[in-house]
Write a protein that holds these residues in place. Structure first.
Motif, short mmCIF file in Angstrom:
data_model
loop_
_atom_site.label_atom_id
_atom_site.label_comp_id
_atom_site.label_asym_id
_atom_site.label_seq_id
_atom_site.Cartn_x
_atom_site.Cartn_y
_atom_site.Cartn_z
N ARG A 180 107.33 80.34 2.63
CA ARG A 180 107.51 79.05 1.96
C ARG A 180 107.14 77.90 2.91
NH1 ARG A 180 109.57 78.17 -3.17
NH2 ARG A 180 110.75 76.26 -3.29
N LEU A 181 107.63 77.98 4.13
CA LEU A 181 107.31 76.96 5.14
C LEU A 181 105.81 76.83 5.32
CD1 LEU A 181 109.54 77.47 8.31
CD2 LEU A 181 109.24 75.38 6.99
N ARG A 182 105.17 77.99 5.49
CA ARG A 182 103.72 77.98 5.73
C ARG A 182 102.97 77.42 4.53
NH1 ARG A 182 101.76 82.70 5.63
NH2 ARG A 182 103.56 84.07 5.52
N MET A 183 103.34 77.86 3.33
CA MET A 183 102.60 77.42 2.14
C MET A 183 102.76 75.92 1.92
SD MET A 183 100.98 80.08 1.45
CE MET A 183 100.02 79.46 0.06
N ARG A 184 103.94 75.40 2.24
CA ARG A 184 104.15 73.95 2.14
C ARG A 184 103.23 73.20 3.10
NH1 ARG A 184 110.26 73.69 2.61
NH2 ARG A 184 110.87 74.26 0.51
N GLU A 185 103.14 73.71 4.32
CA GLU A 185 102.32 73.05 5.34
C GLU A 185 100.83 73.19 5.01
OE1 GLU A 185 103.66 71.25 7.59
OE2 GLU A 185 102.01 70.86 8.99
N HIS A 186 100.42 74.41 4.58
CA HIS A 186 99.02 74.61 4.15
C HIS A 186 98.67 73.61 3.05
CE1 HIS A 186 97.87 78.26 6.32
NE2 HIS A 186 98.91 78.92 5.89
N SER A 187 99.59 73.46 2.07
CA SER A 187 99.33 72.57 0.93
C SER A 187 99.26 71.11 1.37
CB SER A 187 100.42 72.72 -0.13
OG SER A 187 100.48 74.04 -0.63
N ALA A 188 100.21 70.71 2.21
CA ALA A 188 100.23 69.30 2.65
C ALA A 188 98.96 68.96 3.43
CB ALA A 188 101.47 69.05 3.51
N SER A 189 98.53 69.87 4.30
CA SER A 189 97.32 69.62 5.09
C SER A 189 96.07 69.65 4.21
CB SER A 189 97.20 70.66 6.21
OG SER A 189 98.20 70.45 7.17
N ALA A 190 96.04 70.59 3.26
CA ALA A 190 94.89 70.68 2.35
C ALA A 190 94.76 69.40 1.54
CB ALA A 190 95.03 71.90 1.44
N GLN A 191 95.90 68.87 1.11
CA GLN A 191 95.89 67.62 0.33
C GLN A 191 95.28 66.49 1.17
OE1 GLN A 191 97.21 67.41 -2.94
NE2 GLN A 191 96.44 65.32 -3.07
N LYS A 192 95.70 66.41 2.43
CA LYS A 192 95.17 65.35 3.30
C LYS A 192 93.67 65.51 3.51
CE LYS A 192 99.25 64.20 5.98
NZ LYS A 192 99.98 64.63 7.17
N LEU A 193 93.23 66.76 3.74
CA LEU A 193 91.80 67.00 3.94
C LEU A 193 91.03 66.65 2.66
CD1 LEU A 193 89.39 68.08 5.60
CD2 LEU A 193 89.89 70.36 4.66
N ALA A 194 91.55 67.06 1.51
CA ALA A 194 90.86 66.79 0.24
C ALA A 194 90.71 65.29 0.02
CB ALA A 194 91.62 67.43 -0.91
N GLU A 195 91.77 64.55 0.31
CA GLU A 195 91.71 63.09 0.13
C GLU A 195 90.72 62.45 1.10
OE1 GLU A 195 95.82 61.87 0.28
OE2 GLU A 195 96.22 62.80 -1.68
N PHE A 196 90.71 62.95 2.32
CA PHE A 196 89.76 62.44 3.32
C PHE A 196 88.32 62.69 2.85
CE2 PHE A 196 86.85 63.62 6.73
CZ PHE A 196 86.79 62.43 7.45
N LEU A 197 88.05 63.93 2.41
CA LEU A 197 86.69 64.28 1.99
C LEU A 197 86.28 63.50 0.74
CD1 LEU A 197 86.94 68.15 2.47
CD2 LEU A 197 85.55 66.58 3.86
N ASN A 198 87.24 63.28 -0.15
CA ASN A 198 86.98 62.58 -1.40
C ASN A 198 86.46 61.16 -1.15
OD1 ASN A 198 86.97 63.12 -4.11
ND2 ASN A 198 88.94 62.16 -4.50
N ALA A 199 86.88 60.58 -0.03
CA ALA A 199 86.49 59.20 0.29
C ALA A 199 85.29 59.17 1.24
CB ALA A 199 87.68 58.49 0.93
N HIS A 200 84.76 60.34 1.62
CA HIS A 200 83.70 60.39 2.63
C HIS A 200 82.32 60.18 1.99
CE1 HIS A 200 81.33 61.60 6.07
NE2 HIS A 200 82.42 61.61 6.80
#
Ligand SMILES: *Cc1c(COP(=O)(O)O)cnc(C)c1O
Length: 395
Positions: free
Chosen positions: A261-281
Motif C-alpha cells: 500500500r505504501l509503495r503503490m501510494r508513492e508510485h501513484s503520487a510520483s506518477a501524477q507529478k511526472l504526468a503533470e510535468f510532461l503534460n505542460a512540456h
C-alpha cells in the motif's frame, strides 16, 4: 490472525498480519519452508493426510506453508475467499484457461492485454478448439456484439498497457453474468492496493506477482484469486499439472505485500507529478495517464480505483528519433521492458514490447513511434523528472 477476524481490519493491517503461521521456534518474521515433502509420525497419519481426512501438507507441488501464507494474505487484501499461487503471471492466466475452458468454448479478450496473453489464447489455447475474439476494452458494444452462446470467459486488463485505457469492470461483469460467462481481470498494474475487482463483480483476478506485488524485481510469480468454488478448480489444475510457486518466491512476495500500500501510494503520487510535468512540456505531444482529468478514462478510474498507479506513457515530439533521444539521455532510469519496480524503468514500446506488431496493428493499438512508457519508481520524483527532461530538452 485467522480468516474470521479479517473483516474488522483495514488493508494495511491485513497485508502485514494475515496468514502468518509461526513454527515451533516462535520466530517473528514469516518462516521459509524450503522442503519438497513432509513426513508423518506413523503410517496411520500418512494415510489420513493422503486421503484428505486430516488437513496437512503432503508435497510442495500441492501445498506448502510459506506459499499458503502468501495465498491467505493476498486473498485477504483482495477481499476474496481464496488465492492460488503460481510460478509466474502467465502460469496464473493459463491456469484460468485450463480450469474453465473446454473444446468448443469461446473467449472475449481485450486487445490491449499483455503480449504473451494474446499469444497464449491465439496459439496454445486455440489448439484445444477454444475460439477467441479480441475487442477494444473501452467499447462496451464491441464486447456485447462479440458474445456467442458458447462464450465462457471475458478477460480484461485495466488500466491497459501502455495507454492507461480503463475498462468498466461492473458493466463487463454484468454482461458476463447475463450470458453465463466468467469475468477475469488481470490486476497486475493496480494490485489490490489500488483496485479490488471482486467488489465490482469480477469472478477471477489474476496477478503477475513479478511486478508490483514483489515491487523490487527479485522473483517470478503469479496468483489467481476468487471464491472457494472457482478456486478449488484452479487449485486442482495447479497441483496436478505443476505450475506451483516456489516457497522462496512466496516468502519474497509475502514480504512485498507488507509494503504494497505504501509503495503503490508513492508510485501513484510520483506518477501524477511526472504526468503533470510532461503534460505542460512543449516537446511532449500527448500524455496517457488516467490521473489527468482530461484522460478519457479519468472518471471511471476514479470510481473503481483508489489511485491511478505508477505507469505513465507519453509521446515525445519527433517520432522515434525524439523518443530515443529521451531514453538515451537518461542517467539512472533503467532501459528495460520490465515494470513495477522500486527502480524507474523506461521503454520504447514500438520497437520492444510491441515490436512484433505490423505497422497497421501498431497504429490501431495507438503505439506510435514517439511513444515512451515510464514505470515510475520510488526514487526522488524531482530526480526522475530531471532524468527524463534531459533528452526532452534536446529535441
Ligand atoms: C508481466 C505481466 C504478465 C506476465 O507475468 P509473468 O510473471 O512475466 O509471467 C501478465 N500480465 C501483465 C499485465 C503483466 O505486466
Amino acid at each position: 490472525m485467522s480468516q474470521q477476524d479479517d473483516s474488522q481490519y483495514q488493508l494495511e493491517t491485513l497485508a502485514i498480519r494475515t496468514g502468518h503461521t509461526r513454527s515451533f521456534e516462535g520466530e517473528h518474521a514469516e518462516p521459509i519452508f524450503l522442503t519438497s515433502s513432509f513426513v508423518y509420525e506413523n503410517a496411520a497419519e500418512a494415510a489420513a493426510k493422503f486421503s484428505g481426512q486430516e488437513p496437512g501438507n503432503i508435497y510442495s507441488r500441492f501445498t506448502n506453508p510459506t506459499v499458503a501464507m502468501f495465498e491467505k494474505r493476498l486473498a485477504a487484501i483482495d477481499g476474496a475467499e481464496r488465492a492460488v499461487a503460481t510460478s509466474s503471471g502467465m502460469a496464473a492466466i493459463m491456469a484460468v484457461a485450463m480450469s474453465f475452458l473446454k473444446t468448443g468454448d469461446h473467449v472475449i479478450c481485450s486487445r490491449a492485454v499483455f503480449g504473451s496473453t494474446i499469444a497464449m489464447f491465439e496459439k496454445y489455447v486455440a489448439k484445444f478448439g477454444v475460439g477467441v475474439t479480441f475487442v477494444d476494452l473501452t467499447d462496451l458494444n464491441a464486447w456485447e456484439n462479440a458474445i456467442k452462446p458458447e462464450t465462457k470467459l471475458l478477460f480484461v486488463e485495466s488500466p491497459s498497457n501502455p495507454l492507461s485505457e480503463i475498462a468498466d469492470i461492473q458493466a463487463l461483469s454484468d454482461l458476463a453474468h447475463a450470458n453465463g460467462a466468467l469475468l477475469a481481470i488481470d490486476n497486475s498494474f493496480c494490485t489490490p492496493a489500488l483496485q479490488q475487482p471482486i467488489k465490482f463483480g469480477a469472478d477471477l483476478v489474476v496477478y503477475s506477482a513479478t511486478k508490483y506485488l514483489d515491487g523490487q524485481g527479485r522473483a517470478l510469480g503469479g496468483a489467481v484469486v476468487g471464491n472457494n468454488k472457482l478456486l478449488e478448480e484452479v487449485f486442482g489444475y495447479v497441483r496436478t499439472t505443476g505450475p506451483s510457486m516456489s516457497p522462496f518466491n512466496a516468502w519474497v512476495f509475502l514480504k512485498g505485500l507488507e509494503t504494497l500500500r505504501l509503495r503503490m501510494r508513492e508510485h501513484s503520487a510520483s506518477a501524477q507529478k511526472l504526468a503533470e510535468f510532461l503534460n505542460a512540456h512543449p516537446k511532449v505531444e500527448k500524455v496517457y495517464y488516467a490521473g489527468l482529468p482530461e484522460h478519457v478514462g479519468h472518471e471511471l478510474a476514479a470510481k473503481q480505483q483508489t489511485g491511478f498507479g505508477g505507469i505513465v506513457s507519453f509521446e515525445a515530439k519527433g517520432g522515434r528519433e525524439g523518443a530515443w533521444k529521451v531514453i538515451d539521455n537518461t542517467q539512472f532510469i533503467s532501459i528495460t521492458g520490465n515494470l513495477g519496480d522500486a527502480k524507474s524503468t523506461i521503454t520504447h514500446p514500438a520497437t520492444t514490447t510491441h515490436g512484433k506488431l505490423s505497422p497497421e496493428a501498431k497504429e490501431a493499438a495507438g503505439i506510435r513511434e514517439g511513444l515512451i512508457r515510464v514505470s515510475v519508481g520510488l526514487e526522488d520524483i524531482d530526480d526522475i523528472i530531471a532524468d527524463i527532461s534531459r533528452g526532452l530538452d534536446l529535441i
